[in-house]
Motif scaffolding. Structure first.
Motif: not given
Length: 196
Positions: A19, A22, A58-59
């Protein structure tokens, strides 16, 4: 630390590592216009801080938060940061040009630049930076003076990110994630240690 669930290939630590990478890549992309760099790093810190509360890091969540928070103040702070970097680079170039007292001036300018960088990075890690940069900068300045160990950790994190990017250029696109994680950890540790 929770154990692996059935069918899970990696444990929670590896998931957090993925994570962070990303979010780091998303932050590098969001920093490309340069004026968005402070807002991008601040958003990365907010996303990674949310991982403590079991929110996804997350992205996708990163870009949702970034799109929601971008405002005029973020661009002003980005412009001020870019102007500060250009001014420091010009000062250091003039000091190297052989002016009398240039070497002493270069040391002083580098110290001022390092202090400003640490304050700015610590402001990005503050939760207030999502809505109010002035408050974030004021509190970050107080943190820099009151928590010299944390300021040293921020300098080490920046040096590590720069060294990784210098050794292997593609790592420069991943460096903002670990840097944001380090900034967030320095800020969160203040709450844990109860530093006044």
């Amino acid at each position: 630390m929770p154990a692996r669930e059935a069918g899970e290939v990696f444990g929670p630590r590896m998931t957090l590592f993925a994570d962070v990478l990303s979010v780091g890549l998303a932050t590098a992309v969001a920093c490309l216009p340069l004026l968005t760099a402070p807002a991008a790093l601040s958003t990365a810190c907010a996303v990674l801080r949310g991982a403590r509360e079991d929110r996804p890091a997350t992205a996708g969540r990163y870009f949702v938060l970034l799109r929601r928070r971008l405002r005029t103040g973020d661009f002003v702070v980005g412009a001020l940061a870019a102007a500060g970097v250009l001014l420091l680079a010009a000062d250091l170039a003039l000091a190297r040009a052989g002016l009398p007292g240039g070497s002493a001036f270069a040391v002083i300018a580098a110290c001022i630049g390092a202090c400003a960088m640490v304050t700015g990075l610590r402001a990005c890690a503050r939760p207030e930076s999502l809505t109010d940069w002035r408050t974030a900068l004021r509190r970050a300045g107080r943190d820099c003076v009151g928590d010299l160990g944390g300021s040293g950790l921020v300098l080490l994190a920046v040096a590590t990110a720069a060294l990784c990017a210098w050794m292997l250029v593609p790592l420069a696109f991943l460096a903002p994630g670990p840097l944001a994680l380090a900034l967030t950890a320095v800020d969160v540790r203040r709450d844990v240690e109860f530093i006044p």
